[in-house]
Each structure stands twice: as C-alpha cells, then as structure tokens.
Design a protein around this motif. Structure first.
Motif, PDB file in Angstrom:
ATOM      1  N   HIS A 128     -12.826   7.370 -26.667  1.00 47.39           N
ATOM      2  CA  HIS A 128     -11.847   7.967 -25.519  1.00 47.39           C
ATOM      3  C   HIS A 128     -12.403   7.110 -24.393  1.00 47.39           C
ATOM      4  N   GLU A 159     -13.381  12.414 -15.681  1.00 47.59           N
ATOM      5  CA  GLU A 159     -12.169  12.205 -15.301  1.00 47.59           C
ATOM      6  C   GLU A 159     -12.499  12.992 -13.752  1.00 47.59           C
ATOM      7  N   TYR A 192     -11.648   4.824 -21.196  1.00 48.92           N
ATOM      8  CA  TYR A 192     -10.775   5.225 -20.164  1.00 48.92           C
ATOM      9  C   TYR A 192     -10.930   5.298 -18.764  1.00 48.92           C
ATOM     10  N   LEU A 231      -4.669   8.842 -11.488  1.00 48.81           N
ATOM     11  CA  LEU A 231      -4.544   8.918 -12.787  1.00 48.81           C
ATOM     12  C   LEU A 231      -3.517   9.573 -12.990  1.00 48.81           C
ATOM     13  N   ARG A 232      -2.109   9.016 -13.885  1.00 51.93           N
ATOM     14  CA  ARG A 232      -1.178   9.685 -13.672  1.00 51.93           C
ATOM     15  C   ARG A 232      -1.393  10.731 -15.008  1.00 51.93           C
ATOM     16  N   ASP A 233      -0.316  11.729 -14.669  1.00 58.43           N
ATOM     17  CA  ASP A 233      -0.022  12.681 -15.561  1.00 58.43           C
ATOM     18  C   ASP A 233       0.500  12.591 -16.453  1.00 58.43           C
ATOM     19  N   GLY A 234       0.751  12.973 -18.075  1.00 53.20           N
ATOM     20  CA  GLY A 234       1.881  12.324 -18.965  1.00 53.20           C
ATOM     21  C   GLY A 234       1.893  11.458 -19.987  1.00 53.20           C
ATOM     22  N   ASP A 235       0.891  10.427 -19.584  1.00 50.84           N
ATOM     23  CA  ASP A 235       0.521   9.558 -20.062  1.00 50.84           C
ATOM     24  C   ASP A 235      -0.298   9.759 -21.205  1.00 50.84           C
ATOM     25  N   ARG A 236      -0.504   7.728 -21.945  1.00 51.17           N
ATOM     26  CA  ARG A 236      -1.077   8.278 -23.378  1.00 51.17           C
ATOM     27  C   ARG A 236      -2.279   8.976 -22.588  1.00 51.17           C
ATOM     28  N   ARG A 237      -3.126   8.622 -22.157  1.00 52.33           N
ATOM     29  CA  ARG A 237      -4.471   8.897 -22.086  1.00 52.33           C
ATOM     30  C   ARG A 237      -4.453  11.108 -22.149  1.00 52.33           C
ATOM     31  N   SER A 238      -4.212  11.190 -21.507  1.00 47.31           N
ATOM     32  CA  SER A 238      -3.593  13.001 -21.462  1.00 47.31           C
ATOM     33  C   SER A 238      -3.003  12.899 -22.364  1.00 47.31           C
ATOM     34  N   ARG A 239      -2.451  12.961 -23.030  1.00 50.11           N
ATOM     35  CA  ARG A 239      -2.039  13.603 -24.723  1.00 50.11           C
ATOM     36  C   ARG A 239      -2.586  13.619 -25.638  1.00 50.11           C
TER      37      ARG A 239
END
Length: 562
Positions: free
Chosen positions: A280, A191, A284, A202-210
């Motif tokens: 995972h 990352e 990504y 990369l966005r914050d709060g998306d499925r990946r970060s969760r």
C-alpha cells in the motif's frame, strides 16, 4: 498425579532386619516407607503420589522420622545435573540478545529525538514503537534462554521448561509486532516526506487514509488473538515429560492442541497484513507501475532493502511456530529436544530481525534532520531558479554592510535608500548617488533624496545628529525622535525659527502641494448660501485651481510621500 522416574520400579534393598532398608549406606525405616506409599526407582529417586526425593550420592536423606518426614533430603526438582548443550548454546544466544538490547537503546535515543516541532499527524511515539518492540523482544529472549539452562540441569522437568516456553512465545509475538511497526512507520515517513513540500497534495478521507487507519487495527486484532490463544492457558501439561509414555500421553497433546494451531495461523494473518501495508505504501508514495509484472518489479525495486530482509525472516518465524504446533518433537517445549531445530528455527529469525533493524537504524539518519536537509535542498533549488544568491554571513562584514546600532538615524535612512536603489550602504553618499527624480526620468521609484545640504539649509536649524550617550532611556528616545523629525519634517523646525528668506518657505510649500492629489471640484459650499438656501453666486476657488489641473500626473518619489 504420579511422579514417576525414567526407569522401572525396584524393590527396597535389605537392611539389618525386616523393618529396615539400606539405601546408599543410609538406614531407613521400611515400615514407614511403605506406609506413605514410597517407591524406589532405578534412576535413584524415591517417590510417592506427592513427593519425590533423590537417594544417590550426597543427595540421599540422612534420616526418616516415623511421621514420614525426611531429614536433609533433596527433592527431584533441583538443578543437580551439569549444564547441557542446550544451556551452553542458550547462554551464547543470550549474550547476543543482550548486545541487541543495548544497541536498540542507542537507536531509540537517535531516532526518538526531536529536532522539529511536533506535528499533529506525526508524533514522536510513532517512530519509537519499533524500538520499544525491539527492547521487548531482547528482554523476553534473554529470559527464555537463561531459564533454558535449568531445563537440562533439573533432575525432573518442572518450572524452567514452562518459563522458557512462555517467554519464547512472547518473543515470537514481539518480533512480529516489531516487523509490523517498522513497515507501518516507513509508510508514515514516506507520507511525511510526500506532503512536506505541499501539505494539500493528499486528500483526507479518501481510500488511502481509510486503509491506513484500519490496517493497524486489523493487525493488532490478529496479534492479540494470537496472544490470547497461547498465553492464558494451563501450562502444567508441558512439564509432564518424566518418562516417554507420559510425554506421549500428556505433554505432546498439550503442546499441539487446537489453540496453539490457531495461534500460528493468526500469525500468518499478521504477516499478510504487514505485506499488504508495504504494498500500500509503495503504491501511493512511489512511482506507479502498470501491469502485473511491472507491479511486482516495482514492489521489489521500491521496497527498502531492510524489508526485503525482515519479511522473509518473519515468514520463517511464523513457519517454525506453525511447524511445532503440529510436530512436538521439533518444539522448544520438549525437554531434550533437537538443538539443530530449536535454535535455528526458534531463536535465529528473531535475532536476525533485531540486528537487521539495528544495522539500518545506525545507517539511516534521524527523520527530523533528514527533513531539514530536504528543505534546504528545495530552498537552494528555488533560489537558483529565481536567480537569488545567498551570501555567507561574513559577506556584510567584509563589504561594510553591518548595521551600526550606535549610528545616527540619518545614516540609517541613507543606508535604506541605497539598499532600495541597489547601491552598497556605505557610510557617506552624495545626492548624485541617491538620485534626483526631477532630473533623471528613467530612475525607478525610490525614496526622497536626503542630503546634508537639504537638512542644513539656510534658516533651518537641524537637530543634533550626534547620538545620545547618556544613561536616560527616555532622553535617548526623545533625541531620536527629534533627529527623525528634523530630517523628515524640516517645515516644523522652520515654524519655531522663521527663515531668513521667504523664498525657501514658498519653494517648500509649492513642493508639498505638488505631492498630493488636487482638491475635489467643489462648485458651492455651505458658506456660499444665504439663510434662505439661495446661492450668492460665489464659487469655490479650490474647484477652479489651475495649478492642480495643469500639473503633470503625480509622481511618488518616496514611501515617505505616500
């Protein structure tokens, strides 16, 4: 709890009289022995419900007092036996784990060092955790293996078998955490490389970060449940292996109870979470693959070789712990257990995990240094696309482009002009080299030409161009201001010393008037009105300036004219 020997009970040998018995050429009072309920066993031990003594060779007690106290006695829980095969193999494994401990410290120093400022999302502790767990695994393995030496040396099993089993489970626990931290940190490193060129990719709060937030919590939940299932318990049943029947009735059920089985399956859950974390990260941060078979191929292709080794070793570790939770005869908790199962299944996977991690720790560079290298490669690629050639540091010295701090302000201004124009900043230049915008219309916009003739024109006294060599800093600054003022604003010098010819002043004033915009077209001013507010017919001369309206568009000749 009866302390029974590995053989059947024997009758006391006869002594000098009915109240005397002769044991290993030592006379003991038979009445006192029977009073305290002592029994003689075929393995040479003398024990009752609380105490156990050795009666063979030099370990026999010298005297028995009437109150039941033995003089110069040796207890059965003493290391009287020679080092066995298990102890010898354990010493060899302990040496290997000691080497792994030292090399883990070296890798910790290498990969834990900082060469870039700390970022909010990537702390130094994140890359260090895998090496902390490596040190923990090495330390617990060394303790377990060195204590295992006394498992064979003790005449009757006691504390050593409990200690070696306790630290063996801690070693398994730490090895699983080591594999997890290695996989988790690799995803964090991917990352970091992914967002370094573009922090907003990369966005914050998306499925990946969760998912990346909850996976560590889930893993350590299972890992701590494994710890609480195994470690905090009554370990006393493990040492009850003094004869076969006791081993079957007490030791085996205690070593294969429901808590040991639950702990093994909790490690299986930890291994599954680790594998999912690797999948995972590949999903990504690596190229996408479509289809089930392509995803499997992509997983094997993009997974680092280190994890293709660590994950099977971790699976073997979990499988052996699950095996011994059902079958006590293969367990390291068993005294005299099979060495072909204890060491290959119990210690070898953890040892290989450590050395695999250390090997790749020596091969892989420090992450900060690798990130700096990637940034240099990207900057070089960008410079090639833009046609920029970065010259080495010696280029300016060879071509005379060094900045002379002792040089005059005039020379520095000339150097800046030539750098904007594209010529080399040499020490001298003529007006033709600088460029004359009044005669050369195709020239780009540049600074106002400065030449010695314009500075030293008739009637204009030039400021001293020699640098100040005194020690007064205030005087040095005043001298520099005078030189700059004389170069940029020669008109102020003319006011102090009137010129010999009026043509020079008029020419300079006309030149200055050409630089600025024309005045606004005022039609009337306040001074053209009478006290009653009526105009007197006078008009402003500035609004009808023929010079401003008939001149060509303004041409800025230098940044000093803006």
């Amino acid at each position: 709890m009866a302390l029974l020997a590995a053989r059947e009970a024997l009758s006391f040998p006869a002594g000098d009289n009915a109240t005397d018995t002769l044991i290993n050429n030592v006379h003991l009072n038979l009445t006192t022995l029977k009073h305290w309920n002592y029994t003689l066993y075929s393995n040479g031990s003398l024990s009752n419900t609380s105490w156990c003594l050795l009666t063979f060779d030099s370990y026999a007690p010298a005297r028995l007092l009437p109150n039941g106290t033995f003089i110069n006695a040796t207890w059965c829980w003493s290391p009287t036996e020679p080092i066995g095969i298990r102890g010898g193999i354990g010493i060899g494994y302990a040496v290997l784990f000691g080497v792994a401990l030292v090399m883990s410290l070296v890798c910790l120093n290498k990969h834990g060092s900082l060469h870039l400022p700390v970022e909010k999302r990537f702390y130094r502790i994140g890359r260090r955790w895998q090496w902390y767990w490596a040190l923990f695994v090495s330390a617990t393995a060394i303790i377990s293996l060195l204590v295992a030496v006394d498992v064979d040396r003790y005449f009757l099993p006691e504390l050593p078998v409990i200690l070696t089993s306790f630290f063996w489970y801690l070693m398994q626990w730490g090895a699983m955490a080591l594999v997890w931290e290695a996989v988790r940190h690799w995803g964090s490193w991917m990352e970091r490389q992914f967002i370094d060129p573009d922090p907003f990719t990369l966005r914050d709060g998306d499925r990946r970060s969760r998912v990346e937030f909850y996976l560590p919590l889930l893993f350590y939940l299972f890992l701590w449940l494994n710890f609480f299932m195994i470690v905090p318990r009554n370990w006393g049943a493990i040492e009850l292996q003094r004869y076969p029947q006791q081993t079957v009735e007490q030791a085996a059920p205690g070593a294969t109870d429901a808590r040991f089985k639950a702990g093994a399956f909790l490690l299986v859950a930890c291994w599954l979470v680790t594998g999912f974390s690797l999948r995972h990260s590949i999903k990504y941060y690596c190229p996408r693959n479509r289809g089930i078979f392509n995803r499997i191929i992509g997983f094997v292709r993009f997974a680092p070789l280190r994890f293709l080794i660590l994950l099977p070793l971790a699976a073997a570790l979990v499988a052996y712990q699950a095996l011994v939770s059902f079958y006590f005869e293969y367990s390291p908790l068993r005294v005299g257990g099979p060495n072909y199962a204890i060491f290959p299944g119990g210690y070898t996977p953890s040892l290989l995990i450590l050395f695999t991690q250390i090997l790749f720790g020596f091969l892989n560079p420090n992450e900060d240094l690798e990130l700096q290298r990637q940034r240099r490669v990207r900057n070089q690629a960008i410079n090639r696309e833009m046609g920029i050639t970065i010259k080495p540091s010696w280029w300016r010295r060879v071509n005379g482009e060094t900045l002379d701090t002792n040089g005059s302000t005039r020379d520095q201004l000339l150097r800046n002009v030539r750098e904007i124009h594209g010529n080399k900043a040499t020490g001298t230049a003529s007006a033709a080299e600088v460029g004359n915008p009044t005669t050369d219309g195709n020239r780009p916009v540049e600074m106002t030409p400065v030449s010695p003739s314009s500075i030293s024109s008739p009637g204009v006294r030039s400021p001293p161009l020699t640098p100040y060599t005194g020690r007064s800093e205030q005087r040095r600054q005043e001298r520099a201001q005078q030189m700059v003022a004389g170069i940029l604003f020669p008109e102020s010098t003319q006011q102090q010393n009137p010129p010999a010819s009026a043509n020079t002043t008029a020419q300079r004033r006309a030149e200055l008037m050409m630089d600025g915009p024309p005045p606004p077209p005022y039609t009337e001013t306040s001074r053209d009105r009478d006290p009653r507010g009526h105009t007197n017919g006078a008009r402003s001369v500035g609004g009808q300036s023929e010079t401003s309206t008939n001149q060509p568009p303004q041409q800025i000749r230098s940044m000093l004219d803006v």
